[in-house]
Design a protein around this motif. Structure first.
Motif, PDB file in Angstrom:
ATOM      1  N   HIS A  72       5.573   5.832   6.936  1.00 50.19           N
ATOM      2  CA  HIS A  72       4.673   6.139   8.051  1.00 50.19           C
ATOM      3  C   HIS A  72       5.022   5.300   9.279  1.00 50.19           C
ATOM      4  N   GLU A 113       2.331   1.815  -3.427  1.00 56.70           N
ATOM      5  CA  GLU A 113       1.329   2.380  -4.344  1.00 56.70           C
ATOM      6  C   GLU A 113       1.091   3.857  -4.052  1.00 56.70           C
ATOM      7  N   ARG A 114       1.087   4.211  -2.783  1.00 59.44           N
ATOM      8  CA  ARG A 114       0.883   5.614  -2.418  1.00 59.44           C
ATOM      9  C   ARG A 114       2.023   6.490  -2.944  1.00 59.44           C
ATOM     10  N   HIS A 115       3.249   6.021  -2.765  1.00 62.66           N
ATOM     11  CA  HIS A 115       4.395   6.787  -3.275  1.00 62.66           C
ATOM     12  C   HIS A 115       4.342   6.910  -4.802  1.00 62.66           C
ATOM     13  N   VAL A 158       0.841  -1.212   0.000  1.00 67.31           N
ATOM     14  CA  VAL A 158       0.000   0.000   0.000  1.00 67.31           C
ATOM     15  C   VAL A 158       0.875   1.261   0.000  1.00 67.31           C
ATOM     16  N   GLU A 159       1.934   1.230   0.815  1.00 68.82           N
ATOM     17  CA  GLU A 159       2.855   2.364   0.861  1.00 68.82           C
ATOM     18  C   GLU A 159       3.506   2.597  -0.500  1.00 68.82           C
ATOM     19  N   ALA A 199       1.691   6.831  -6.680  1.00 69.99           N
ATOM     20  CA  ALA A 199       0.608   7.755  -7.043  1.00 69.99           C
ATOM     21  C   ALA A 199       1.038   9.208  -6.854  1.00 69.99           C
ATOM     22  N   ASN A 200       1.981   9.431  -5.937  1.00 75.21           N
ATOM     23  CA  ASN A 200       2.492  10.789  -5.701  1.00 75.21           C
ATOM     24  C   ASN A 200       3.690  11.131  -6.588  1.00 75.21           C
TER      25      ASN A 200
END
Length: 323
Positions: A204, A121-123, A118-119, A125-126
């Motif tokens: 995080h 994917e978040r990075h 998930v982390e 996406a950013n």
């Protein structure tokens, strides 16, 4: 003559045995094994498992005897039988293929590995390029790399890799780690990366899982005062191999990885007065107990439980198995 030179009435040489706490199964491993067991109960045999559910040959052999069939890829599985994905995680293409084939699949990926996915994917996406600290070819690393399009993640295995890594263009960076790495080795790699790329944000939460951290801290305590440390675990278990390395770095006279008591070379015990015992996160408690019994049969063993972290974490099973 010292007290330790005195042979007791049993005729056995005295030996202090220190047991690491915690040791053995973690919550993610326990959940993964339960998923296979419950699937066999609910759907009957055979249940297919893509890759080893966890990296321990005793666990795999027991599940095989119950009716689990271990395969390398989905194309070895029939469409009409359940398939379980291992605790290490899988590339996104694997569940996508299973859905396209309308297979019943159960994802036993450790929730802490899923958190890394998930982390990542978040990075992505950013707009960040991700540096993944891990071991090439390990199933967990393969699974994490497979969460994003090719070229989105660069794998760094060593401090030397960190020194020569080149940022792709002017992309901002982020990092993630395999969950079963050595904390100290990872810290060295990360220090190198942060020296070169000070803007690297911290995750995080730490990616190295609580169970890996706790077991490494426990084996550090063993290493400080043991002539020999035995780690119960299979050779393809990353977290077990790391425990051997950590024990040696902490000062153990020697450290060895053993699948079970039958793999112990008793010549290792020459001159050993204090033995440490621990186990990787995928090793069953039965193997640890059998090792202590084998040691006690040969020595006048005084077994001491070391103080350490008490783990209370549990992970829920998939709803299809509890309904």
């Amino acid at each position: 003559m010292t007290l330790t030179d005195v042979v007791p009435l049993s005729g056995k040489r005295p030996l202090t045995v220190r047991m690491a706490t915690p040791r053995g199964f973690c919550a993610g491993v326990d959940r993964a094994i339960q998923i296979v067991e419950r699937a066999l109960e609910k759907f009957g045999a055979p249940v297919y498992v893509r890759h080893e559910i966890v990296h321990n040959k005793h666990v795999v052999e027991r599940l095989k005897a119950m009716g689990a069939v271990f395969v390398k890829e989905l194309d070895e599985c029939p469409d009409d039988r359940p398939v379980v994905f291992s605790a290490h995680g899988v590339p996104k293409s694997v569940p996508a293929t299973a859905r396209a084939r309308e297979m019943l699949f159960l994802d036993a990926t450790c929730p802490l590995v899923s958190k890394v996915h998930v982390e990542a994917e978040r990075h992505h996406a950013n707009g960040r390029h991700i540096i993944l600290i891990g071991h090439a070819g390990h199933p967990e690393v393969v699974g994490t790399l497979g969460q994003l399009p090719p070229g989105s993640i660069s794998l760094v295995e060593t401090v030397e890799d960190a020194e020569v890594f080149q940022r792709p263009g002017d992309a901002p960076l982020a990092y993630a780690t395999q969950t079963t790495l050595s904390m100290d080795d990872t810290a060295e790699i990360l220090a190198t990366l942060k020296r070169r790329f000070p803007e690297l944000p911290d995750p995080h939460k730490e990616d190295i899982c609580y169970a890996t951290t706790n077991r490494q801290e426990a084996v550090k305590r063993l290493g400080e005062g043991c002539d020999l440390v035995l780690v119960v675990g299979s050779k393809n278990s990353s977290n077990s191999v790391r425990l051997v390395e950590v024990a040696l770095k902490a000062g153990a006279g020697a450290a060895e990885l053993v699948d079970d008591a039958s793999h112990v070379d008793w010549s290792w015990f020459e001159g050993v007065r204090t033995l440490g015992i621990t186990a990787g996160a995928s090793a069953p408690e039965r193997l640890i107990s059998e090792l202590v019994e084998a040691v006690s049969a040969r020595f006048d063993a005084t077994v001491i439980e070391d103080d350490g972290a008490r783990e209370t974490v549990t992970f829920k099973l998939p709803r299809v198995l509890t309904a």
